[in-house]
Design a protein around this motif. Structure first.
Motif, PDB file in Angstrom:
ATOM      1  N   ASN A 197       3.043  -2.031 -10.771  1.00 14.35           N
ATOM      2  CA  ASN A 197       2.524  -2.803 -11.479  1.00 14.35           C
ATOM      3  C   ASN A 197       3.146  -3.528 -12.537  1.00 14.35           C
ATOM      4  O   ASN A 197       3.195  -4.526 -13.015  1.00 14.35           O
ATOM      5  CB  ASN A 197       1.120  -1.864 -12.249  1.00 14.35           C
ATOM      6  CG  ASN A 197       0.175  -1.501 -11.320  1.00 14.35           C
ATOM      7  OD1 ASN A 197      -0.320  -2.377 -10.384  1.00 14.35           O
ATOM      8  ND2 ASN A 197      -0.607  -0.536 -11.661  1.00 14.35           N
TER       9      ASN A 197
ATOM     10  N   PRO B  70      -1.382  -4.753  -4.649  1.00  9.07           N
ATOM     11  CA  PRO B  70      -1.230  -3.509  -4.434  1.00  9.07           C
ATOM     12  C   PRO B  70      -2.158  -2.497  -4.320  1.00  9.07           C
ATOM     13  O   PRO B  70      -3.479  -2.711  -4.881  1.00  9.07           O
ATOM     14  CB  PRO B  70      -0.361  -2.826  -5.489  1.00  9.07           C
ATOM     15  CG  PRO B  70      -0.743  -3.848  -6.658  1.00  9.07           C
ATOM     16  CD  PRO B  70      -1.396  -5.175  -6.398  1.00  9.07           C
ATOM     17  N   GLN B  71      -2.067  -1.299  -3.171  1.00 10.64           N
ATOM     18  CA  GLN B  71      -2.979  -0.382  -3.375  1.00 10.64           C
ATOM     19  C   GLN B  71      -2.261   0.864  -3.178  1.00 10.64           C
ATOM     20  O   GLN B  71      -1.165   0.973  -2.865  1.00 10.64           O
ATOM     21  CB  GLN B  71      -3.930  -0.575  -1.937  1.00 10.64           C
ATOM     22  CG  GLN B  71      -4.986  -1.642  -1.798  1.00 10.64           C
ATOM     23  CD  GLN B  71      -5.529  -1.801  -0.423  1.00 10.64           C
ATOM     24  OE1 GLN B  71      -6.434  -0.646  -0.491  1.00 10.64           O
ATOM     25  NE2 GLN B  71      -5.437  -2.504   0.471  1.00 10.64           N
ATOM     26  N   PHE B  72      -2.881   1.837  -3.808  1.00 10.30           N
ATOM     27  CA  PHE B  72      -2.180   3.188  -3.931  1.00 10.30           C
ATOM     28  C   PHE B  72      -3.000   4.394  -3.295  1.00 10.30           C
ATOM     29  O   PHE B  72      -4.003   4.776  -4.042  1.00 10.30           O
ATOM     30  CB  PHE B  72      -2.010   3.374  -5.456  1.00 10.30           C
ATOM     31  CG  PHE B  72      -1.314   2.311  -6.251  1.00 10.30           C
ATOM     32  CD1 PHE B  72       0.034   2.104  -6.027  1.00 10.30           C
ATOM     33  CD2 PHE B  72      -1.975   1.089  -6.824  1.00 10.30           C
ATOM     34  CE1 PHE B  72       0.794   0.853  -6.573  1.00 10.30           C
ATOM     35  CE2 PHE B  72      -1.503   0.214  -7.424  1.00 10.30           C
ATOM     36  CZ  PHE B  72       0.029   0.146  -7.195  1.00 10.30           C
ATOM     37  N   THR B  73      -2.701   4.745  -2.175  1.00  8.45           N
ATOM     38  CA  THR B  73      -3.408   5.619  -1.374  1.00  8.45           C
ATOM     39  C   THR B  73      -2.741   6.720  -0.920  1.00  8.45           C
ATOM     40  O   THR B  73      -3.296   7.462   0.080  1.00  8.45           O
ATOM     41  CB  THR B  73      -4.177   4.785  -0.127  1.00  8.45           C
ATOM     42  OG1 THR B  73      -3.273   4.112   0.623  1.00  8.45           O
ATOM     43  CG2 THR B  73      -5.262   3.752  -0.648  1.00  8.45           C
TER      44      THR B  73
ATOM     45  N   ASN C  34       1.094  -1.144  -0.150  1.00 10.65           N
ATOM     46  CA  ASN C  34       0.027   0.064  -0.083  1.00 10.65           C
ATOM     47  C   ASN C  34       1.065   1.207  -0.018  1.00 10.65           C
ATOM     48  O   ASN C  34       2.106   1.299   0.490  1.00 10.65           O
ATOM     49  CB  ASN C  34      -0.900  -0.076   1.248  1.00 10.65           C
ATOM     50  CG  ASN C  34      -1.990   0.852   1.046  1.00 10.65           C
ATOM     51  OD1 ASN C  34      -2.109   1.880   0.217  1.00 10.65           O
ATOM     52  ND2 ASN C  34      -2.982   0.807   2.035  1.00 10.65           N
TER      53      ASN C  34
ATOM     54  N   ASN D  55       4.735   1.508   0.244  1.00  8.07           N
ATOM     55  CA  ASN D  55       5.424   2.264  -0.684  1.00  8.07           C
ATOM     56  C   ASN D  55       5.456   3.879  -0.546  1.00  8.07           C
ATOM     57  O   ASN D  55       4.281   4.278  -0.349  1.00  8.07           O
ATOM     58  CB  ASN D  55       4.675   2.050  -2.106  1.00  8.07           C
ATOM     59  CG  ASN D  55       4.724   0.644  -2.546  1.00  8.07           C
ATOM     60  OD1 ASN D  55       5.666  -0.141  -2.316  1.00  8.07           O
ATOM     61  ND2 ASN D  55       3.754  -0.079  -3.208  1.00  8.07           N
TER      62      ASN D  55
ATOM     63  N   GLU E  54       2.984   3.605  -8.823  1.00  4.36           N
ATOM     64  CA  GLU E  54       1.699   2.744  -9.365  1.00  4.36           C
ATOM     65  C   GLU E  54       2.281   2.154 -10.447  1.00  4.36           C
ATOM     66  O   GLU E  54       2.372   0.918 -10.719  1.00  4.36           O
ATOM     67  CB  GLU E  54       0.556   3.335  -9.617  1.00  4.36           C
ATOM     68  CG  GLU E  54      -0.678   2.548 -10.167  1.00  4.36           C
ATOM     69  CD  GLU E  54      -1.891   2.975 -10.239  1.00  4.36           C
ATOM     70  OE1 GLU E  54      -2.900   2.354 -10.574  1.00  4.36           O
ATOM     71  OE2 GLU E  54      -2.100   4.119  -9.611  1.00  4.36           O
ATOM     72  N   LYS E  55       2.860   2.883 -11.282  1.00  2.00           N
ATOM     73  CA  LYS E  55       3.470   2.209 -12.754  1.00  2.00           C
ATOM     74  C   LYS E  55       4.753   1.237 -12.439  1.00  2.00           C
ATOM     75  O   LYS E  55       4.437   0.185 -13.227  1.00  2.00           O
ATOM     76  CB  LYS E  55       3.894   3.634 -13.742  1.00  2.00           C
ATOM     77  CG  LYS E  55       4.258   3.112 -15.000  1.00  2.00           C
ATOM     78  CD  LYS E  55       4.661   4.354 -15.668  1.00  2.00           C
ATOM     79  CE  LYS E  55       4.978   3.815 -17.059  1.00  2.00           C
ATOM     80  NZ  LYS E  55       5.455   4.980 -18.051  1.00  2.00           N
TER      81      LYS E  55
ATOM     82  N   THR F 216       1.117   6.795  -4.678  1.00  2.00           N
ATOM     83  CA  THR F 216       0.416   6.818  -6.295  1.00  2.00           C
ATOM     84  C   THR F 216       1.368   6.914  -7.250  1.00  2.00           C
ATOM     85  O   THR F 216       1.160   6.417  -8.389  1.00  2.00           O
ATOM     86  CB  THR F 216      -0.768   7.979  -6.303  1.00  2.00           C
ATOM     87  OG1 THR F 216      -0.032   9.112  -6.052  1.00  2.00           O
ATOM     88  CG2 THR F 216      -1.754   7.606  -5.170  1.00  2.00           C
TER      89      THR F 216
ATOM     90  N   GLU G 297      -4.068  13.146  -7.267  1.00  3.48           N
ATOM     91  CA  GLU G 297      -3.236  12.032  -8.067  1.00  3.48           C
ATOM     92  C   GLU G 297      -2.521  12.892  -9.119  1.00  3.48           C
ATOM     93  O   GLU G 297      -2.409  13.966  -9.368  1.00  3.48           O
ATOM     94  CB  GLU G 297      -3.925  11.013  -8.885  1.00  3.48           C
ATOM     95  CG  GLU G 297      -4.839  10.041  -7.790  1.00  3.48           C
ATOM     96  CD  GLU G 297      -5.665   9.139  -8.623  1.00  3.48           C
ATOM     97  OE1 GLU G 297      -5.627   9.339  -9.941  1.00  3.48           O
ATOM     98  OE2 GLU G 297      -6.287   8.372  -7.816  1.00  3.48           O
TER      99      GLU G 297
END
Length: 276
Positions: free
Chosen positions: A44, A61-64, A34, A82, A40-41, A37, A178
């Motif tokens: 993933n 994964p979570q992106f908070t 987690n 992260n 994220e790229k 953001t 974001e």
């Protein structure tokens, strides 16, 4: 003939059921992440790259946001936090380990019609403080500057403000949650300026040099480009003390394939900073 067909059908059902059991077993080996953001790229891409080598692992994964990811590790809802900023001393004192897996550049973006190509560090500071309010003051057209930034708690915002010593001083016209909306606003609002991670930049916006230096792998590695920050995958305790699944993830990141993926998404890998 009919019996043969029935037999084939039974065999196929058994194979499907066997496959289901194997897949069910694979899905039990999960890694929870987690946080940032901005990462994220990269996350993933690493997830996709690991599928062939470690099919038994399921990365979730979570992106908070960076701060939320760190809190998730403390609360036990995530194994990895992260963070697109360095860990605070207070976070390290609680046992969090700062595993730096890549270095990212924070890039300044504007609309493509902006006549300015370069800003000094001081000009950038003065723009975000609200001291410089028009592009003509830095060699551009007579156009008001629209200052865009990330929300409070964002790792990108924290890193940007810390690098430039701008904490609690920025005069934002817009704050967004974001990186995508910053790109969209920089593209569509004449006079807009924003900051994003290098790996999310696309051709819809213009990037500015800082002190005459553009962000790329060479200028990030040699330190010439000043607006850079770490991508941290924080763990509660050292990597060697994590479970087997988490260790496999970090081993993949340190591998040749993992390094290629990190470079492919526009980042600079730094495996020497991981706590094996």
């Amino acid at each position: 003939m009919k019996k043969f067909g029935i037999l084939i059908g039974i065999v196929l059902v058994c194979l499907c059921f066997s496959s289901f059991l194997v897949n069910a077993d694979i899905e039990t080996k999960k890694i929870s992440l987690n946080g940032s953001t901005s990462m994220e790229k990269m996350i993933n891409a690493l997830k996709e790259g690991m599928d062939d080598q470690y099919p038994e692992l399921l990365i979730e994964p979570q992106f908070t946001g960076s701060s939320a990811g760190i809190e998730a590790v403390f609360s036990g809802t995530a194994q990895i936090g992260n963070s697109s900023r360095y860990l605070k001393d207070t976070e390290k004192e609680k046992g969090l380990i700062e595993n730096i897996v890549a270095i990212d550049a924070i890039v300044i973006v504007t609309d493509k019609h902006n006549q300015v190509n370069n800003l000094t560090t001081q000009q950038l500071i003065d723009i975000y403080k609200g001291k410089i309010r028009n592009w003509k003051e830095v060699g551009g057209q007579d156009l008001p500057i629209v200052v865009i930034g990330r929300e409070s708690g964002s790792g990108t915002r924290s890193a940007f403000e810390e690098i430039l010593e701008l904490e609690e001083q920025c005069q934002y016209a817009n704050e967004v949650n974001e990186s995508g909306p910053i790109i969209a606003k920089a593209q569509s609002i004449p006079g807009a300026i924003g900051y994003v991670s290098l790996d999310v930049v696309d051709e819809s916006v213009k990037t500015l040099a800082i002190n005459g230096v553009k962000a790329n792998e060479t200028t990030i590695q040699n330190g010439q480009y000043s607006l850079q920050r770490p991508f941290v995958m924080a763990t509660q305790g050292e990597i060697s003390k994590q479970n087997e699944e988490v260790q496999k993830l970090f081993q993949f990141i340190a591998s040749e394939d993992g390094q290629k993926i990190i470079r492919a998404v526009g980042l600079v890998p730094t495996t020497n900073e991981m706590s094996y």
